[in-house]
Write a protein that holds these residues in place. Structure first.
Motif, PDB file in Angstrom:
ATOM      1  N   CYS C 320       8.070 -31.348  50.744  1.00  0.00           N
ATOM      2  CA  CYS C 320       7.767 -29.939  51.046  1.00  0.00           C
ATOM      3  C   CYS C 320       6.988 -29.302  49.896  1.00  0.00           C
ATOM      4  CB  CYS C 320       9.060 -29.162  51.276  1.00  0.00           C
ATOM      5  SG  CYS C 320       8.774 -27.394  51.483  1.00  0.00           S
ATOM      6  N   PRO C 321       5.778 -28.771  50.169  1.00  0.00           N
ATOM      7  CA  PRO C 321       5.012 -28.171  49.084  1.00  0.00           C
ATOM      8  C   PRO C 321       5.687 -26.926  48.502  1.00  0.00           C
ATOM      9  CG  PRO C 321       3.926 -27.807  51.197  1.00  0.00           C
ATOM     10  CD  PRO C 321       5.066 -28.743  51.451  1.00  0.00           C
ATOM     11  N   VAL C 322       6.568 -26.298  49.266  1.00  0.00           N
ATOM     12  CA  VAL C 322       7.293 -25.155  48.725  1.00  0.00           C
ATOM     13  C   VAL C 322       8.377 -25.646  47.765  1.00  0.00           C
ATOM     14  CG1 VAL C 322       8.805 -23.219  49.291  1.00  0.00           C
ATOM     15  CG2 VAL C 322       6.763 -23.643  50.663  1.00  0.00           C
ATOM     16  N   TYR C 323       9.204 -26.600  48.222  1.00  0.00           N
ATOM     17  CA  TYR C 323      10.229 -27.161  47.339  1.00  0.00           C
ATOM     18  C   TYR C 323       9.595 -27.746  46.078  1.00  0.00           C
ATOM     19  CZ  TYR C 323      14.101 -29.832  45.480  1.00  0.00           C
ATOM     20  OH  TYR C 323      15.066 -30.310  44.621  1.00  0.00           O
ATOM     21  N   GLN C 324       8.470 -28.452  46.260  1.00  0.00           N
ATOM     22  CA  GLN C 324       7.816 -29.097  45.118  1.00  0.00           C
ATOM     23  C   GLN C 324       7.425 -28.088  44.042  1.00  0.00           C
ATOM     24  OE1 GLN C 324       4.547 -31.093  47.009  1.00  0.00           O
ATOM     25  NE2 GLN C 324       5.780 -32.850  47.630  1.00  0.00           N
ATOM     26  N   ASN C 325       7.267 -26.841  44.427  1.00  0.00           N
ATOM     27  CA  ASN C 325       6.849 -25.832  43.459  1.00  0.00           C
ATOM     28  C   ASN C 325       7.983 -24.958  42.921  1.00  0.00           C
ATOM     29  OD1 ASN C 325       3.849 -25.813  42.928  1.00  0.00           O
ATOM     30  ND2 ASN C 325       3.886 -26.019  45.142  1.00  0.00           N
ATOM     31  N   ILE C 326       9.132 -24.957  43.590  1.00  0.00           N
ATOM     32  CA  ILE C 326      10.201 -24.057  43.123  1.00  0.00           C
ATOM     33  C   ILE C 326      11.534 -24.759  42.895  1.00  0.00           C
ATOM     34  CG2 ILE C 326       9.184 -21.998  44.173  1.00  0.00           C
ATOM     35  CD1 ILE C 326      11.248 -22.271  46.446  1.00  0.00           C
ATOM     36  N   GLY C 327      11.685 -26.014  43.358  1.00  0.00           N
ATOM     37  CA  GLY C 327      12.957 -26.705  43.195  1.00  0.00           C
ATOM     38  C   GLY C 327      14.018 -26.146  44.126  1.00  0.00           C
ATOM     39  N   GLY C 328      15.253 -26.582  43.924  1.00  0.00           N
ATOM     40  CA  GLY C 328      16.296 -26.304  44.893  1.00  0.00           C
ATOM     41  C   GLY C 328      17.105 -25.037  44.675  1.00  0.00           C
ATOM     42  N   HIS C 329      17.210 -24.580  43.427  1.00  0.00           N
ATOM     43  CA  HIS C 329      18.119 -23.460  43.161  1.00  0.00           C
ATOM     44  C   HIS C 329      17.700 -22.166  43.859  1.00  0.00           C
ATOM     45  CE1 HIS C 329      19.919 -25.508  39.366  1.00  0.00           C
ATOM     46  NE2 HIS C 329      20.594 -25.800  40.459  1.00  0.00           N
ATOM     47  N   GLY C 337      15.252 -26.857  50.441  1.00  0.00           N
ATOM     48  CA  GLY C 337      14.127 -27.431  51.179  1.00  0.00           C
ATOM     49  C   GLY C 337      14.177 -27.062  52.650  1.00  0.00           C
ATOM     50  N   PRO C 338      13.353 -27.728  53.458  1.00  0.00           N
ATOM     51  CA  PRO C 338      13.302 -27.374  54.889  1.00  0.00           C
ATOM     52  C   PRO C 338      14.663 -27.488  55.590  1.00  0.00           C
ATOM     53  CG  PRO C 338      11.380 -28.666  54.300  1.00  0.00           C
ATOM     54  CD  PRO C 338      12.265 -28.656  53.083  1.00  0.00           C
ATOM     55  N   MET C 339      15.411 -28.581  55.329  1.00  0.00           N
ATOM     56  CA  MET C 339      16.706 -28.689  56.008  1.00  0.00           C
ATOM     57  C   MET C 339      17.632 -27.552  55.576  1.00  0.00           C
ATOM     58  SD  MET C 339      19.092 -29.998  53.620  1.00  0.00           S
ATOM     59  CE  MET C 339      20.197 -31.261  54.182  1.00  0.00           C
ATOM     60  N   GLY C 340      17.517 -27.157  54.305  1.00  0.00           N
ATOM     61  CA  GLY C 340      18.336 -26.050  53.815  1.00  0.00           C
ATOM     62  C   GLY C 340      17.900 -24.721  54.413  1.00  0.00           C
ATOM     63  N   SER C 341      16.593 -24.585  54.637  1.00  0.00           N
ATOM     64  CA  SER C 341      16.092 -23.331  55.214  1.00  0.00           C
ATOM     65  C   SER C 341      16.558 -23.160  56.652  1.00  0.00           C
ATOM     66  CB  SER C 341      14.560 -23.288  55.167  1.00  0.00           C
ATOM     67  OG  SER C 341      14.147 -23.199  53.827  1.00  0.00           O
ATOM     68  N   PRO C 354      17.364 -14.074  54.820  1.00  0.00           N
ATOM     69  CA  PRO C 354      16.251 -13.673  55.691  1.00  0.00           C
ATOM     70  C   PRO C 354      14.917 -14.322  55.330  1.00  0.00           C
ATOM     71  CG  PRO C 354      16.830 -11.903  54.186  1.00  0.00           C
ATOM     72  CD  PRO C 354      17.865 -12.962  54.014  1.00  0.00           C
ATOM     73  N   ASP C 355      14.727 -14.685  54.064  1.00  0.00           N
ATOM     74  CA  ASP C 355      13.429 -15.242  53.669  1.00  0.00           C
ATOM     75  C   ASP C 355      13.281 -16.716  54.038  1.00  0.00           C
ATOM     76  OD1 ASP C 355      12.351 -12.949  52.523  1.00  0.00           O
ATOM     77  OD2 ASP C 355      13.409 -13.285  50.622  1.00  0.00           O
ATOM     78  N   LEU C 356      14.420 -17.433  54.082  1.00  0.00           N
ATOM     79  CA  LEU C 356      14.309 -18.894  54.172  1.00  0.00           C
ATOM     80  C   LEU C 356      13.515 -19.399  55.377  1.00  0.00           C
ATOM     81  CD1 LEU C 356      17.688 -20.226  52.710  1.00  0.00           C
ATOM     82  CD2 LEU C 356      15.553 -19.628  51.569  1.00  0.00           C
ATOM     83  N   PRO C 357      13.731 -18.891  56.589  1.00  0.00           N
ATOM     84  CA  PRO C 357      12.937 -19.421  57.702  1.00  0.00           C
ATOM     85  C   PRO C 357      11.441 -19.129  57.547  1.00  0.00           C
ATOM     86  CG  PRO C 357      14.820 -18.168  58.505  1.00  0.00           C
ATOM     87  CD  PRO C 357      14.723 -17.901  57.029  1.00  0.00           C
ATOM     88  N   ASN C 358      11.114 -18.111  56.771  1.00  0.00           N
ATOM     89  CA  ASN C 358       9.713 -17.714  56.618  1.00  0.00           C
ATOM     90  C   ASN C 358       9.043 -18.354  55.408  1.00  0.00           C
ATOM     91  OD1 ASN C 358       9.641 -15.683  58.824  1.00  0.00           O
ATOM     92  ND2 ASN C 358      11.299 -14.822  57.596  1.00  0.00           N
ATOM     93  N   ALA C 359       9.852 -18.939  54.530  1.00  0.00           N
ATOM     94  CA  ALA C 359       9.310 -19.510  53.295  1.00  0.00           C
ATOM     95  C   ALA C 359       8.745 -20.899  53.551  1.00  0.00           C
ATOM     96  CB  ALA C 359      10.395 -19.561  52.224  1.00  0.00           C
ATOM     97  N   SER C 360       7.864 -20.991  54.514  1.00  0.00           N
ATOM     98  CA  SER C 360       7.245 -22.261  54.861  1.00  0.00           C
ATOM     99  C   SER C 360       5.897 -21.980  55.467  1.00  0.00           C
ATOM    100  CB  SER C 360       8.116 -22.999  55.884  1.00  0.00           C
ATOM    101  OG  SER C 360       7.353 -23.971  56.569  1.00  0.00           O
TER     102      SER C 360
END
Lengths: 209, 244, 468
Positions: C320-329, C337-341, C354-360
């Motif tokens: 995930c390019p989002v996870y790759q840039n911010i990590g898991g915390h 990551g996506p499964m967590g979102s 509220p942000d997680l489904p949109n953070a992709s």
């Protein structure tokens, strides 16, 4: 109602009417797709085991094992002592100046010697069954694990290994352990380091009987 | 064959020359091109933001406008993917529309995919000379399998040298509303893309989706890079004939 | 575990500016992404195997109650005790009761994400039981009092210097710098903990209905130690982890390590069934299996059901390019990551994340690598639809979407509005043809320019040409 009943009720409501063919499926236990092997079983097994950082030695007769073990340990500056399973207890260890006790290993043992139920060529994996005569500790606690494997016991896939288990034992023992090389961790900086909590080295002695 | 050109709302507003380049390419390939003049948006912004109802309305509008065409072609993997993959999903519970929309979906192509796989076009009239790198836009790549088609077309152009950059298939960070909602994150993703483009040392970065191109160009210029050209694949293939 | 997903945006800023984290994340990409790409080629038809794996997981979910009951029956027949937990609190209560029953003082634990959901360690410590995490990564986090940032590589956010400092401080031993020396030190500190433990706690990657077994994959061997040495073993896992047969688990094992760490197989795969016999040299006398619901059954029969196929490999976050840039915390709960979102809003409430489904960007990378073919981008989109229907979107976003939709249905109005807008923006772009500021889109222009439009729309120009 217990938690069990409530959970099962929730599941039942959510999935609605179903026509469970569980028993038929268990009887059939179909296999999924499996990769074909390029080489013969022994060649493939050895190649994969080496890739996973196991050491592999081949001998023609079981009688050669003690000398090979003594040489392997001496070469690495390891003590010529250890604990082995009964199945290999009768080998002439003393003739090679090795002190091998026939018992389950403990945390002081530096060398653990075992047989192998069977091995899987696809991944270079050893399959070990637990039991009074085959304690898992010998492949787990010492820093060096030596597994003796008859080449006739190499099968192609894990599916074949399960079939062998079903054929030769009624049910799985307490522990079935698949071992693919020395223990390792990549938790620090994703750098693979051998010897985490289990053995630092695994020597597989192939007996071409 | 009668090909409906769906120019996409972004090309219509921001870069009409990409629309004309697409038109020229399709005509060069022997297609009879129609451009329904009431076309607007495929509905993707709403669809991806959770507004399924608006997406359905716009899908029906597009269906009416393009249903008589043999093919629908868009210079965008993302809009073509919306029609091809997601339109049928929008009407999965509506069998009468589903049938019509599925037939339209099957006839809808991204431009490079259409040129290579449907009309077997290999005579790109463009005259670009130099090195370029191709960014694989996400929807085109993962929803429509577009990877080799644009590269095959570029390979037919004598003046063009394609140099692959690192992580060509990683998202540039555009993502529609994402680029504004999560601006900082989106900018970082664009910045990573720009680093790979610059490391490839090319004259131009080319992609098949204008959204990605605006994002990449915006970040390149803010980084102080005013030399790397940012071009749509249609512009490279068709050449520029004073569409500005 | 506390949920802090509400602070996602603030956290993103922090993580993007954390240079050490950024370096750590780049390693993850090389090892796991390239590693996976290298080993999936070993399986000639990887796609066929993915399809088979998805079918196995769907088969289970279709009759989940039946498979769980069969599993329970087989496990009990072999001497295990099976407990059912509806919530994290239930898990903590059951484990504490087991500890009391067997007079347990010390616990050695191998990695389990389910127990992170429950906050089990805190509960046990509150009950006076000492818990030692034995997975190297989890052990480091326990020493540092931090949460995991990845479900497979929990300590990916730390570098070896951090760990060297931590060990020197906590172990009171000379500071080591090499990774092998750090691993050796942890081994030597932890070996006595395994030997002294009265109880071992593990997760279970799979439960096998056919045999009533729990199956664990590990590389370090700590999973084997905690299930071999202590006299009590407690395996804790989600109700969805049951699979029918040994053949089915084999298919899944071809995918799990390859997808997770780029390994063909993990060093150890241990299948545990029942308790030790009197004649056995080792193995636990008591084997408890806890089947955890904690929100899982609420996904069944709904549009998120396919998420229950998940085998927790972490490939979606690695790619995930989002996870790759911010990590898991930054994701703010157990699963990133996506499964967590998808899992976080589903388990803890959309309003709390509220942000997680949109953070992709919906780039789709997660969906194409998922070994059990979970349509992750579609699920994210469905959560966005849910936010819309529950009124959880901001009025500005709702208004913008409705306005766009209204306009796009009216070609004449649309043409007029776009025509005027592009004229204005064209002139605002000046000679440079570049906009440095854009009202209402500062998220874009804070770090990027916006190339200005050409000035006339395609439709205008097309009409002009047709007339000329």
């Amino acid at each position: 109602m217990s938690a069990r009943e409530r959970i099962l009720a929730r599941i039942g409501t959510a999935i609605g009417n179903h026509d469970a063919e569980i028993d038929a499926y268990l009887v059939e236990h179909p296999r999924g797709p499996a990769p074909a092997l390029r080489d013969n079983l022994i060649t493939h097994f050895r190649e994969r085991a080496l890739q996973l950082s196991s050491d592999v030695i081949e001998v023609a007769h079981p009688g050669e094992i003690p000398a090979q073990v003594a040489h392997y340990l001496a070469e690495r500056g390891l003590p010529p002592r250890g604990a082995c399973w009964p199945v290999v207890g009768s080998l002439p260890w003393g003739e090679a100046n090795l002190e091998i006790a026939v018992r389950g290993a403990n945390s002081q043992d530096m060398v653990g010697i075992t047989g192998t139920f069977c091995a899987i060529a696809e991944t270079g994996t050893l399959m070990m069954l637990s039991g009074p005569e085959t304690p898992p500790s010998n492949s787990l606690l010492p820093e060096t694990h030596i597994a003796i494997l008859n080449t006739r016991r190499i099968v192609a896939s894990m599916e074949d290994a399960w079939d062998l288990l079903r054929k030769e034992h009624k049910a799985p023992p307490r522990a079935v352990n698949f071992i693919s090389g020395p223990s390792r961790t990549a938790d620090i900086e994703q750098t693979v380091t051998l010897g985490a909590h289990g053995p630092y080295r695994v020597l597989i002695i192939l007996v071409n009987a | 064959m009668r090909v409906g050109l769906f120019v996409t709302c972004l090309v219509d507003a921001m870069r009409p020359r990409i629309g004309f380049a697409s038109l020229r390419l399709l005509e060069a390939a022997g297609c009879q091109v129609v451009v329904p003049e009431n076309q607007t948006c495929c509905g993707q912004p709403g669809y991806n933001s959770g507004d399924r109802e608006t997406a359905k309305t716009l899908a029906l509008k597009l269906l009416d406008e393009f249903e008589t065409c043999d093919y629908v072609v868009a210079p965008s993997g993302s809009c073509a993917g919306m029609i091809r993959v997601h339109y049928p999903d929008l009407f999965r519970d509506d069998p009468t529309v589903l049938n019509r929309i599925s037939l339209l979906a099957q006839r809808t192509y991204e431009l490079a995919d259409f040129l290579v796989n449907v009309v077997k076009f290999d005579a790109a009239p463009g005259h670009f000379a130099g090195t370029l790198t191709y960014h694989d836009s996400c929807s085109g790549l993962r929803e429509l399998g577009i990877r080799d088609q644009p590269r095959a077309l570029l390979a037919t152009m004598p003046g063009v040298t394609v140099k692959e950059m690192a992580e060509a298939t990683t998202c540039c960070g555009f993502g529609g509303a994402f680029a504004v909602k999560f601006g900082e994150l989106s900018t970082r993703m664009a910045d990573n893309k720009c680093r790979h483009i610059e490391a490839a040392g090319v004259d131009a970065i080319v992609a098949g989706d204008l959204g990605c191109l605006l994002n990449i160009e915006g970040r390149l210029r803010r980084r102080g890079n005013h030399t790397t050209q940012v071009l749509h694949i249609a512009e490279v293939l068709a050449g520029n004939e004073g569409d500005d | 575990m506390q949920v802090s997903s509400i602070h996602f945006k603030r956290s993103v800023t922090e993580k993007l500016n954390d240079e050490k984290l950024q370096n750590a994340l780049s390693r993850l990409q090389t090892r796991f992404v390239e590693g996976r790409a290298a080993v999936i080629g070993e399986i000639a038809d990887f796609e066929e195997t993915r399809t088979a794996a998805a079918a196995i997981r769907d088969r289970v979910l279709k009759n989940l109650d039946q498979w769980l009951l069969h599993f329970e029956q087989q496990a009990i027949a072999r001497g295990a005790l099976v407990h059912w937990a509806e919530s994290g609190a239930d898990v903590n209560r059951i484990v504490t009761e087991i500890a009391t029953l067997h007079n347990v003082r010390r616990v050695a634990k191998s990695k389990s994400m389910v127990t992170e959901e429950c906050g089990l360690n805190e509960a046990l410590e509150h009950a006076g039981v000492e818990v030692v995490e034995t997975d190297l990564g989890e052990y480091i986090l326990q020493l540092a009092h931090e949460a995991p940032s990845h479900i497979v590589a929990p300590v990916v956010h730390k570098n070896k210097e951090d760990i060297a400092d931590l060990f020197a401080e906590k172990h009171q031993l000379p500071r080591k710098t090499g990774i092998p020396e750090l691993c050796r030190e942890a081994r030597e500190i932890l070996r006595p903990a395994f030997l002294a433990a009265d109880m071992g706690i593990s997760g279970a990657n799979f439960l096998i209905a056919e045999t009533g077994s729990a199956l664990i994959v590990t590389n370090e061997g700590n999973g084997r130690l905690v299930t071999t040495l202590p006299r009590v073993h407690v395996a804790i896992t989600g109700i969805e982890k049951v699979v029918p047969t040994l053949e089915d688990v084999t298919t899944l094992l071809r995918l799990l390590p390859r997808s997770a760490t780029g390994q063909s197989i993990t060093n150890y795969v241990s299948m545990l069934t029942g308790t030790k016999d009197a004649a056995d040299h080792d193995g636990p006398e008591h084997f408890h299996i806890i089947l955890v619901d904690n929100g899982r059954s609420s996904l069944l029969g709904g549009d998120m059901q396919s998420m229950l196929r998940c085998i927790r490999c972490g490939a979606c976050m690695n790619h995930c390019p989002v996870y790759q840039n911010i990590g898991g915390h930054a994701y703010g709960w157990v699963y990133p990551g996506p499964m967590g979102s998808i899992l976080t809003p589903t388990f803890v409430g959309l309003e709390n994340a509220p942000d997680l489904p949109n953070a992709s960007t919906l780039c789709g990378a997660c969906g194409v690598v998922c070994p059990v073919k979970i349509p992750l981008p579609d699920l994210l989109r469905q959560l966005r639809e849910k936010q819309m229907s529950l009124g959880l979107k901001s009025w500005q976003e709702k208004l913008a979407l409705k306005l766009w939709g209204w306009m796009a249905r009216r070609p004449a109005v649309y043409a007029m509005v776009i025509k005027i807008t592009v004229r204005i923006l064209h002139f605002a772009g000046g000679k440079e043809r570049m906009l440095h500021h854009l009202p209402g889109a500062s998220g874009w222009t804070a770090g990027r320019d916006m190339p200005a439009p050409q000035g006339k729309t395609f439709r205008e120009l097309y009409r002009q040409r047709k007339l000329s």
